[in-house]
Design an enzyme around this catalytic site. Sequence first.
Site, mmCIF file in Angstrom:
data_model
loop_
_atom_site.group_PDB
_atom_site.id
_atom_site.type_symbol
_atom_site.label_atom_id
_atom_site.label_comp_id
_atom_site.label_asym_id
_atom_site.label_seq_id
_atom_site.Cartn_x
_atom_site.Cartn_y
_atom_site.Cartn_z
ATOM 1 N N HIS A 4 -31.047 34.719 -19.544
ATOM 2 C CA HIS A 4 -29.831 36.042 -20.291
ATOM 3 C C HIS A 4 -30.642 35.634 -21.576
ATOM 4 C CE1 HIS A 4 -26.501 37.450 -23.041
ATOM 5 N NE2 HIS A 4 -26.967 38.029 -22.504
ATOM 6 N N SER B 272 -24.753 39.934 -18.420
ATOM 7 C CA SER B 272 -24.547 39.946 -19.778
ATOM 8 C C SER B 272 -23.374 38.648 -19.861
ATOM 9 C CB SER B 272 -24.299 40.802 -20.815
ATOM 10 O OG SER B 272 -25.574 41.422 -20.625
ATOM 11 N N GLU C 255 -30.788 32.471 -22.656
ATOM 12 C CA GLU C 255 -29.327 30.726 -22.618
ATOM 13 C C GLU C 255 -29.731 31.126 -20.488
ATOM 14 O OE1 GLU C 255 -25.804 31.981 -24.275
ATOM 15 O OE2 GLU C 255 -26.081 33.452 -23.468
ATOM 16 N N ASN D 103 -22.162 35.504 -25.610
ATOM 17 C CA ASN D 103 -21.027 37.144 -25.475
ATOM 18 C C ASN D 103 -20.048 36.700 -25.877
ATOM 19 O OD1 ASN D 103 -23.105 38.873 -25.415
ATOM 20 N ND2 ASN D 103 -24.008 39.161 -23.167
HETATM 21 N N1 CAA Z 1 -40.219 45.212 -29.190
HETATM 22 C C1 CAA Z 1 -41.585 45.096 -30.196
HETATM 23 N N2 CAA Z 1 -41.122 44.616 -31.770
HETATM 24 C C2 CAA Z 1 -40.705 44.591 -32.023
HETATM 25 C C3 CAA Z 1 -38.898 45.923 -31.224
HETATM 26 C C4 CAA Z 1 -38.828 45.939 -29.635
HETATM 27 N N3 CAA Z 1 -37.813 46.065 -28.481
HETATM 28 N N4 CAA Z 1 -38.221 46.446 -32.408
HETATM 29 C C5 CAA Z 1 -38.072 46.090 -32.485
HETATM 30 N N5 CAA Z 1 -39.632 45.448 -33.105
HETATM 31 C C6 CAA Z 1 -40.533 44.893 -33.620
HETATM 32 C C7 CAA Z 1 -40.816 45.769 -35.398
HETATM 33 O O1 CAA Z 1 -41.947 46.278 -34.996
HETATM 34 C C8 CAA Z 1 -40.710 44.632 -36.488
HETATM 35 O O2 CAA Z 1 -42.444 44.662 -36.386
HETATM 36 P P1 CAA Z 1 -43.494 43.653 -37.487
HETATM 37 O O3 CAA Z 1 -42.710 42.596 -38.326
HETATM 38 O O4 CAA Z 1 -44.300 43.900 -36.809
HETATM 39 O O5 CAA Z 1 -43.372 45.210 -38.146
HETATM 40 C C9 CAA Z 1 -39.797 44.067 -35.892
HETATM 41 O O6 CAA Z 1 -39.321 43.934 -35.322
HETATM 42 C C10 CAA Z 1 -39.053 43.865 -36.951
HETATM 43 O O7 CAA Z 1 -38.333 45.842 -37.002
HETATM 44 P P2 CAA Z 1 -37.918 46.863 -37.726
HETATM 45 O O8 CAA Z 1 -38.830 46.716 -38.956
HETATM 46 O O9 CAA Z 1 -38.355 48.034 -37.056
HETATM 47 O O10 CAA Z 1 -37.033 46.437 -38.114
HETATM 48 P P3 CAA Z 1 -35.607 45.129 -38.657
HETATM 49 O O11 CAA Z 1 -36.658 44.105 -39.529
HETATM 50 O O12 CAA Z 1 -34.453 45.766 -38.913
HETATM 51 O O13 CAA Z 1 -35.450 44.124 -37.258
HETATM 52 C C11 CAA Z 1 -34.035 43.762 -35.905
HETATM 53 C C12 CAA Z 1 -35.071 44.645 -35.943
HETATM 54 C C13 CAA Z 1 -34.702 42.767 -34.737
HETATM 55 C C14 CAA Z 1 -33.640 44.588 -34.178
HETATM 56 C C15 CAA Z 1 -32.277 43.099 -36.647
HETATM 57 O O14 CAA Z 1 -32.272 44.099 -37.256
HETATM 58 C C16 CAA Z 1 -32.089 42.402 -35.838
HETATM 59 O O15 CAA Z 1 -32.107 41.224 -35.186
HETATM 60 N N6 CAA Z 1 -31.185 43.084 -35.382
HETATM 61 C C17 CAA Z 1 -29.719 41.906 -35.139
HETATM 62 C C18 CAA Z 1 -30.564 42.218 -32.751
HETATM 63 C C19 CAA Z 1 -28.881 40.772 -32.279
HETATM 64 O O16 CAA Z 1 -28.201 40.955 -32.719
HETATM 65 N N7 CAA Z 1 -29.457 40.700 -30.561
HETATM 66 C C20 CAA Z 1 -28.707 40.395 -30.050
HETATM 67 C C21 CAA Z 1 -28.093 41.639 -28.850
HETATM 68 S S1 CAA Z 1 -26.756 40.433 -28.397
HETATM 69 C C22 CAA Z 1 -27.492 40.650 -26.660
HETATM 70 O O17 CAA Z 1 -28.507 40.590 -26.985
HETATM 71 C C23 CAA Z 1 -27.254 39.856 -25.123
HETATM 72 C C24 CAA Z 1 -26.141 40.710 -24.708
HETATM 73 O O18 CAA Z 1 -26.077 39.991 -23.864
HETATM 74 C C25 CAA Z 1 -25.735 42.279 -24.772
HETATM 75 P P1 NAD Z 2 -30.470 49.371 -18.939
HETATM 76 O O1 NAD Z 2 -30.214 50.922 -18.455
HETATM 77 O O2 NAD Z 2 -31.222 50.312 -20.038
HETATM 78 O O3 NAD Z 2 -31.228 49.496 -18.695
HETATM 79 C C1 NAD Z 2 -31.191 49.265 -16.946
HETATM 80 C C2 NAD Z 2 -32.078 49.590 -15.924
HETATM 81 O O4 NAD Z 2 -32.099 49.657 -14.800
HETATM 82 C C3 NAD Z 2 -32.269 51.362 -16.231
HETATM 83 O O5 NAD Z 2 -33.559 52.182 -16.788
HETATM 84 C C4 NAD Z 2 -31.695 52.115 -14.448
HETATM 85 O O6 NAD Z 2 -32.842 52.675 -13.858
HETATM 86 C C5 NAD Z 2 -32.709 50.747 -14.043
HETATM 87 N N1 NAD Z 2 -31.732 50.464 -12.284
HETATM 88 C C6 NAD Z 2 -30.682 50.880 -11.914
HETATM 89 N N2 NAD Z 2 -30.981 50.578 -10.729
HETATM 90 C C7 NAD Z 2 -31.759 49.390 -10.390
HETATM 91 C C8 NAD Z 2 -32.721 48.858 -9.073
HETATM 92 N N3 NAD Z 2 -31.550 48.838 -7.954
HETATM 93 N N4 NAD Z 2 -33.441 48.043 -9.396
HETATM 94 C C9 NAD Z 2 -34.666 48.476 -10.282
HETATM 95 N N5 NAD Z 2 -33.864 49.014 -11.191
HETATM 96 C C10 NAD Z 2 -32.934 49.522 -11.385
HETATM 97 O O7 NAD Z 2 -29.621 48.715 -19.062
HETATM 98 P P2 NAD Z 2 -30.369 47.557 -20.507
HETATM 99 O O8 NAD Z 2 -29.700 47.467 -22.144
HETATM 100 O O9 NAD Z 2 -31.292 47.172 -20.321
HETATM 101 O O10 NAD Z 2 -29.446 45.944 -19.307
HETATM 102 C C11 NAD Z 2 -29.804 46.159 -17.644
HETATM 103 C C12 NAD Z 2 -29.171 44.073 -17.928
HETATM 104 O O11 NAD Z 2 -29.676 43.082 -18.773
HETATM 105 C C13 NAD Z 2 -27.623 44.401 -17.211
HETATM 106 O O12 NAD Z 2 -27.172 43.213 -16.825
HETATM 107 C C14 NAD Z 2 -27.080 43.936 -19.315
HETATM 108 O O13 NAD Z 2 -25.997 43.465 -19.027
HETATM 109 C C15 NAD Z 2 -27.948 42.731 -19.206
HETATM 110 N N6 NAD Z 2 -28.793 42.721 -20.945
HETATM 111 C C16 NAD Z 2 -28.685 43.646 -22.031
HETATM 112 C C17 NAD Z 2 -28.507 43.782 -22.939
HETATM 113 C C18 NAD Z 2 -28.785 44.502 -24.234
HETATM 114 O O14 NAD Z 2 -28.803 44.113 -25.480
HETATM 115 N N7 NAD Z 2 -28.590 46.230 -23.763
HETATM 116 C C19 NAD Z 2 -28.575 42.605 -23.698
HETATM 117 C C20 NAD Z 2 -28.714 41.281 -22.510
HETATM 118 C C21 NAD Z 2 -28.344 41.428 -20.837
#
Ligand code: CAA
Ligand code: NAD
Length: 295
Positions: A141, A120, A153, A191
């Site tokens: 990503h 991330s 990405e 991000n």
């Molecule tokens: N795997 C597979 N399917 C999933 C799932 C998962 N992990 N989670 C939810 N779903 C499916 C559900 O089964 C559901 O399917 P149906 O339409 O067939 O019923 C569908 O997705 C919608 O789910 P819900 O009805 O339970 O929930 P919702 O309508 O409230 O949507 C959400 C859930 C899609 C997560 C929505 O709340 C959303 O878009 N949230 C924002 C998510 C977001 O911003 N993500 C980016 C995070 S940042 C990041 O990822 C980057 C980083 O590096 C940190």
């Molecule tokens: P998480 O904590 O849910 O999962 C990480 C997993 O890695 C754990 O199950 C752990 O047991 C496993 N692990 C640790 N060391 C390992 C190794 N050497 N070999 C194999 N497995 C190992 O974390 P996450 O949220 O899935 O994040 C994973 C990566 O994805 C991070 O780099 C995070 O920044 C990135 N990411 C996270 C999100 C998010 O929304 N959480 C979104 C995009 C990208």
Amino acid sequence: MKKIEKVGVLGTGLMGSGIVQVCAQAGYDVVAREIEEEYWKKAFGKIEGFLQKAVDKEKISSADKDAALSRMSGTTSLDDLADCDLVIEAVVEDIEVKNEAFGELDEICPEHTIFASNTSSLTIVEMAAATARPERVIGLHFFNPVPIMKLVEVVRAITTGQETFDRAWAFAESLGKIPIAAKDNSGFVVNLLLVPYLLGAVRALESGVASVEDIDKGMVFGCGHPMGPLTLLDFVGIDTTYRIAEIMFDEYKQEVYAAPPLLRKMHLAGYHGRKSGKGFYDYSGEEPVPMDLNL
Ligand code: CAA
Ligand code: NAD
């Protein structure tokens, strides 16, 4: 150019499990590596549950589900990734853990294997430099939840070769995703913008602007976001977000990326969000309720 047929995934947490699922559904053979057998088994169980739900809703056929599951295998040994054409790491956001795995895989995988990181906030070049194949190291990503979020990405480090970029881009498209090209700066595109917003929500809570629920309602009903920022933080993981903030602050030295004290305290307390059952909300009941954080 060797075709990508077999994909290795490191880590089956939130992101890795979603990546395994979309790869298997797109027809790739996938081998997932975890540190404990029970972790990948648990993740595979969840994937089966999601696929079954899709069958029940007639989004995929039962045969599609079985075919996807038959393409997935799990392991705790990196050696089982020896014949992968692409390895995507989704382990914890820690450069040492990522580089240790890529360093070992560098010895195990053939020359043509591409190493991709789902980081991330780390820069891809840090991982490329730890291998003897920097031109074949790239960022892919994905977004959470991977099976639902369309974006990937595709991040080109200064060392990434054009052929690697083209193959990674085509791979993202083959998963049905929408790729965008991003520079190898900490946080890439999304991000860079999203993290200051999420940290701002924590600062708003800390300074008493509004309650957990009202901050979330504000962004859901005021701006049409699918979830409020504190719900999203719980969804992404407080541990992961804390690490992301530390890394981005270290890179940019800008206040907007600094982890608010409350985030650090929650991280220390093990309030990691949905995955630990407690974060800004408590997930132990039928419906999440705001946590009492003694603010
Ligand atoms: N795997 C597979 N399917 C999933 C799932 C998962 N992990 N989670 C939810 N779903 C499916 C559900 O089964 C559901 O399917 P149906 O339409 O067939 O019923 C569908 O997705 C919608 O789910 P819900 O009805 O339970 O929930 P919702 O309508 O409230 O949507 C959400 C859930 C899609 C997560 C929505 O709340 C959303 O878009 N949230 C924002 C998510 C977001 O911003 N993500 C980016 C995070 S940042 C990041 O990822 C980057 C980083 O590096 C940190
Ligand atoms: P998480 O904590 O849910 O999962 C990480 C997993 O890695 C754990 O199950 C752990 O047991 C496993 N692990 C640790 N060391 C390992 C190794 N050497 N070999 C194999 N497995 C190992 O974390 P996450 O949220 O899935 O994040 C994973 C990566 O994805 C991070 O780099 C995070 O920044 C990135 N990411 C996270 C999100 C998010 O929304 N959480 C979104 C995009 C990208």
